[in-house]
Design an enzyme around this catalytic site. Sequence first.
Site, PDB file in Angstrom:
ATOM      1  CG  HIS A 137      -1.813   1.363   1.297  1.00  0.00           C
ATOM      2  ND1 HIS A 137      -2.670   1.314   0.848  1.00  0.00           N
ATOM      3  CD2 HIS A 137      -1.637   2.213   2.609  1.00  0.00           C
ATOM      4  CE1 HIS A 137      -3.403   2.616   1.146  1.00  0.00           C
ATOM      5  NE2 HIS A 137      -2.592   3.042   2.439  1.00  0.00           N
TER       6      HIS A 137
HETATM    7  C1  HEM Z   1       1.891   4.148   7.333  1.00  0.00           C
HETATM    8  C2  HEM Z   1       1.978   4.459   6.128  1.00  0.00           C
HETATM    9  C3  HEM Z   1       0.869   4.683   5.205  1.00  0.00           C
HETATM   10  C4  HEM Z   1       0.885   5.547   4.099  1.00  0.00           C
HETATM   11  C5  HEM Z   1       1.916   6.326   3.502  1.00  0.00           C
HETATM   12  C6  HEM Z   1      -0.445   5.649   3.330  1.00  0.00           C
HETATM   13  C7  HEM Z   1      -0.693   6.510   2.261  1.00  0.00           C
HETATM   14  C8  HEM Z   1      -2.233   6.570   1.791  1.00  0.00           C
HETATM   15  C9  HEM Z   1      -2.286   7.607   0.787  1.00  0.00           C
HETATM   16  C10 HEM Z   1      -1.398   8.326  -0.162  1.00  0.00           C
HETATM   17  C11 HEM Z   1      -3.569   7.181   0.375  1.00  0.00           C
HETATM   18  C12 HEM Z   1      -4.577   7.996  -0.710  1.00  0.00           C
HETATM   19  C13 HEM Z   1      -4.578   6.962  -2.036  1.00  0.00           C
HETATM   20  C14 HEM Z   1      -5.483   7.560  -3.020  1.00  0.00           C
HETATM   21  O1  HEM Z   1      -6.189   8.448  -2.802  1.00  0.00           O
HETATM   22  O2  HEM Z   1      -5.542   7.169  -4.093  1.00  0.00           O
HETATM   23  C15 HEM Z   1      -4.242   6.224   1.366  1.00  0.00           C
HETATM   24  C16 HEM Z   1      -5.342   5.786   1.361  1.00  0.00           C
HETATM   25  C17 HEM Z   1      -5.949   4.861   2.055  1.00  0.00           C
HETATM   26  N1  HEM Z   1      -4.965   4.124   3.079  1.00  0.00           N
HETATM   27 FE1  HEM Z   1      -3.204   4.503   3.557  1.00  0.00          FE
HETATM   28  N2  HEM Z   1      -1.244   4.827   4.106  1.00  0.00           N
HETATM   29  C18 HEM Z   1      -0.448   4.183   5.079  1.00  0.00           C
HETATM   30  C19 HEM Z   1      -0.934   3.521   6.168  1.00  0.00           C
HETATM   31  C20 HEM Z   1      -2.325   2.700   5.930  1.00  0.00           C
HETATM   32  C21 HEM Z   1      -2.856   1.451   6.945  1.00  0.00           C
HETATM   33  C22 HEM Z   1      -1.717   1.161   7.962  1.00  0.00           C
HETATM   34  C23 HEM Z   1      -4.031   1.422   6.697  1.00  0.00           C
HETATM   35  C24 HEM Z   1      -4.987   0.334   7.012  1.00  0.00           C
HETATM   36  C25 HEM Z   1      -4.749  -0.567   7.931  1.00  0.00           C
HETATM   37  C26 HEM Z   1      -4.458   2.261   5.265  1.00  0.00           C
HETATM   38  C27 HEM Z   1      -5.741   2.222   4.775  1.00  0.00           C
HETATM   39  C28 HEM Z   1      -6.050   3.233   3.678  1.00  0.00           C
HETATM   40  C29 HEM Z   1      -7.180   3.236   3.077  1.00  0.00           C
HETATM   41  C30 HEM Z   1      -8.326   2.360   3.481  1.00  0.00           C
HETATM   42  C31 HEM Z   1      -7.137   4.387   2.102  1.00  0.00           C
HETATM   43  C32 HEM Z   1      -8.473   4.695   1.309  1.00  0.00           C
HETATM   44  C33 HEM Z   1      -8.316   3.704  -0.041  1.00  0.00           C
HETATM   45  C34 HEM Z   1      -9.413   3.121  -0.256  1.00  0.00           C
HETATM   46  O3  HEM Z   1     -10.640   3.163   0.568  1.00  0.00           O
HETATM   47  O4  HEM Z   1      -9.504   2.313  -1.199  1.00  0.00           O
HETATM   48  N3  HEM Z   1      -3.128   3.103   5.230  1.00  0.00           N
HETATM   49  N4  HEM Z   1      -3.130   5.725   2.131  1.00  0.00           N
END
Ligand code: HEM
Length: 206
Positions: A168
Amino acid sequence: MIRNPKDLQRYTAPERTNHWVVGISFILLALSGLAFFHPAFWPLTMLFGGGVWTRILHPFIGVLMAVAFVSMFLRFRALNVMQPADKEWLSRAKEMVSGNDHNMPEQGKYNGGQKMMFWMLSICVLLMTISGVVLWRAYFGFPAELVRLGAVIHAAIGAFMIGIVMVHVYAAIWVRGTIRAMVYGTVTRAWAKQHHRAWYRQVTGK
Ligand code: HEM
């Protein structure tokens, strides 16, 4: 950072705060969980004030992440329902990774890969929470056999989850201009057109 007024809003401040509570909790859980997993990682307990404190804090941080994840799940679940275009996107993902994204179908706010990640993370958080509660002997007295089974599930899903969160994060860095969506809340029009054209049309009406 100078905001361009033409940029598009992708996440509100509460959505970003919610995501980072989950993200930061996850990093803390992974570091403390690894310390329990193998003696080679035991020095990581120093980050949490020693072994005893790590043992005390890990489950509470787990509860925080589970609650914050439920909130994120409720916010984003409707946007992550798989559509026929997502299946087509997934079947062509290999082509895109090899550098040719010309044949990719138009995507809404999230692509098929992001949606798959969303559902995998949701199942992982559910399993980690249930097995974590079973392991929480300070508060619950489950039978030893169940605690042992819980430990195996918790360790296996935990390792898997660390792997998929790395994917991710890697994907968020690899697709340039994505990290700022979760930091500042905005993306450029060019980014939206290139990666999520159906969403671009929807928000701009073009
Ligand atoms: C720790 C470092 C992390 C970074 C750098 C990161 C980065 C990002 C970014 C940039 C987005 C936006 C993507 C978009 O809008 O196209 C996003 C969305 C998201 N992230 Fe993370 N993330 C991290 C950790 C996590 C973790 C640990 C989880 C869940 C256990 C998570 C769950 C999500 C979810 C659910 C979305 C929305 C996308 C969707 O609903 O399909 N993230 N993340």
